[in-house]
Design a protein around this motif. Sequence first.
Motif, mmCIF file in Angstrom:
data_model
loop_
_atom_site.group_PDB
_atom_site.id
_atom_site.type_symbol
_atom_site.label_atom_id
_atom_site.label_comp_id
_atom_site.label_asym_id
_atom_site.label_seq_id
_atom_site.Cartn_x
_atom_site.Cartn_y
_atom_site.Cartn_z
ATOM 1 N N ASP A 90 1.009 -1.012 -0.179
ATOM 2 C CA ASP A 90 -0.025 0.218 0.041
ATOM 3 C C ASP A 90 0.646 1.102 0.186
ATOM 4 O O ASP A 90 2.033 1.277 0.317
ATOM 5 N N GLU A 91 0.591 2.471 -0.779
ATOM 6 C CA GLU A 91 1.251 3.715 -1.144
ATOM 7 C C GLU A 91 0.338 4.860 -0.561
ATOM 8 O O GLU A 91 -0.927 4.652 -0.859
ATOM 9 N N ILE A 92 0.271 6.115 0.229
ATOM 10 C CA ILE A 92 0.845 7.142 0.300
ATOM 11 C C ILE A 92 0.964 8.045 0.106
ATOM 12 O O ILE A 92 2.252 7.926 0.611
ATOM 13 N N ILE A 93 0.785 8.553 -1.042
ATOM 14 C CA ILE A 93 1.702 9.919 -1.326
ATOM 15 C C ILE A 93 1.640 11.019 -1.522
ATOM 16 O O ILE A 93 0.225 11.581 -2.349
ATOM 17 N N VAL A 94 1.758 12.034 -1.235
ATOM 18 C CA VAL A 94 1.017 13.572 -1.392
ATOM 19 C C VAL A 94 2.875 14.241 -1.535
ATOM 20 O O VAL A 94 3.687 14.139 -0.946
ATOM 21 N N VAL A 95 2.796 15.080 -2.853
ATOM 22 C CA VAL A 95 4.062 15.792 -3.480
ATOM 23 C C VAL A 95 3.693 17.756 -3.657
ATOM 24 O O VAL A 95 2.136 17.332 -4.459
ATOM 25 N N LYS A 96 3.929 18.482 -1.916
ATOM 26 C CA LYS A 96 4.270 19.220 -2.962
ATOM 27 C C LYS A 96 5.192 20.325 -3.619
ATOM 28 O O LYS A 96 6.653 19.904 -3.618
ATOM 29 N N ALA A 97 4.396 20.130 -5.866
ATOM 30 C CA ALA A 97 5.940 20.503 -6.359
ATOM 31 C C ALA A 97 6.027 22.605 -6.291
ATOM 32 O O ALA A 97 5.409 22.692 -6.008
ATOM 33 N N LYS A 98 7.081 22.568 -6.835
ATOM 34 C CA LYS A 98 7.316 23.894 -7.083
ATOM 35 C C LYS A 98 7.035 24.848 -7.772
ATOM 36 O O LYS A 98 6.213 23.583 -9.145
ATOM 37 N N GLU A 99 6.735 25.520 -8.024
ATOM 38 C CA GLU A 99 5.961 26.562 -9.513
ATOM 39 C C GLU A 99 6.842 26.041 -10.383
ATOM 40 O O GLU A 99 7.271 26.151 -10.422
ATOM 41 N N GLY A 100 5.946 25.837 -11.620
ATOM 42 C CA GLY A 100 5.513 25.401 -12.282
ATOM 43 C C GLY A 100 6.273 23.731 -12.499
ATOM 44 O O GLY A 100 6.614 23.336 -14.236
ATOM 45 N N LYS A 101 6.094 22.948 -11.806
ATOM 46 C CA LYS A 101 6.301 21.486 -12.006
ATOM 47 C C LYS A 101 5.797 20.593 -11.431
ATOM 48 O O LYS A 101 6.064 19.514 -11.429
ATOM 49 N N VAL A 102 4.445 20.723 -11.227
ATOM 50 C CA VAL A 102 2.999 20.274 -10.921
ATOM 51 C C VAL A 102 3.022 18.825 -12.358
ATOM 52 O O VAL A 102 2.963 17.928 -12.007
ATOM 53 N N ASP A 103 3.289 19.659 -13.852
ATOM 54 C CA ASP A 103 3.249 18.442 -14.940
ATOM 55 C C ASP A 103 4.133 17.184 -14.377
ATOM 56 O O ASP A 103 4.362 16.342 -14.754
ATOM 57 N N ALA A 104 5.841 17.533 -14.151
ATOM 58 C CA ALA A 104 6.879 17.280 -13.736
ATOM 59 C C ALA A 104 6.915 16.452 -12.713
ATOM 60 O O ALA A 104 6.926 14.672 -13.464
ATOM 61 N N VAL A 105 6.029 17.039 -11.711
ATOM 62 C CA VAL A 105 6.257 15.449 -10.803
ATOM 63 C C VAL A 105 4.458 14.587 -11.403
ATOM 64 O O VAL A 105 5.001 14.204 -10.592
ATOM 65 N N LYS A 106 3.886 14.820 -11.391
ATOM 66 C CA LYS A 106 2.455 14.320 -12.040
ATOM 67 C C LYS A 106 3.105 13.315 -12.832
ATOM 68 O O LYS A 106 2.753 12.051 -12.673
#
Length: 164
Positions: A90-106
Amino acid sequence: MKKILVSTLIAIMVGATLTGCGNSGNGNNSIQQGQQTSLSAKEIVEKLGEEELFMMPMMVEDEMAQEVYNLNLDDVVDYGILVPGITAQDEIIVVKAKEGKVDAVKASLEEHLKDLLSQRLYPTYMEAAEEAKVEVNGDLVSLFILDSEIKESVEEQYYKLIKK
């Protein structure tokens, strides 16, 4: 291949357990435009983990976040990844991306999910992985790979936490 990955994950988790809990610098509480909560991603995951969903829950540290979860830490303000200490099912993952980096994190989390789905997994874990999807809420990117019995309640609590 799966045995090697599981053995590696177990070794990393045991090593992390033996070194104790430390401040890895992932607890940045600043609020960026578009974020709806004052909680950091790590704090959100810690609060979700308070429900004792997993046996021996463990937070993933930087090295494993990069190697196993494909996160580029240069794209990340902070993150929280909670996995069971006994088995990595099981995994719970939450990431706060830097501005302009949401697509890269996704894309990183989608790549992690794709990697999981290419492996031979236990049937219930495979089903959870097949139903999982990467979601974006402002600058928060999340992925929950959970048994259907707990997934709904975790997601409900997550949405409450990010709306605060």
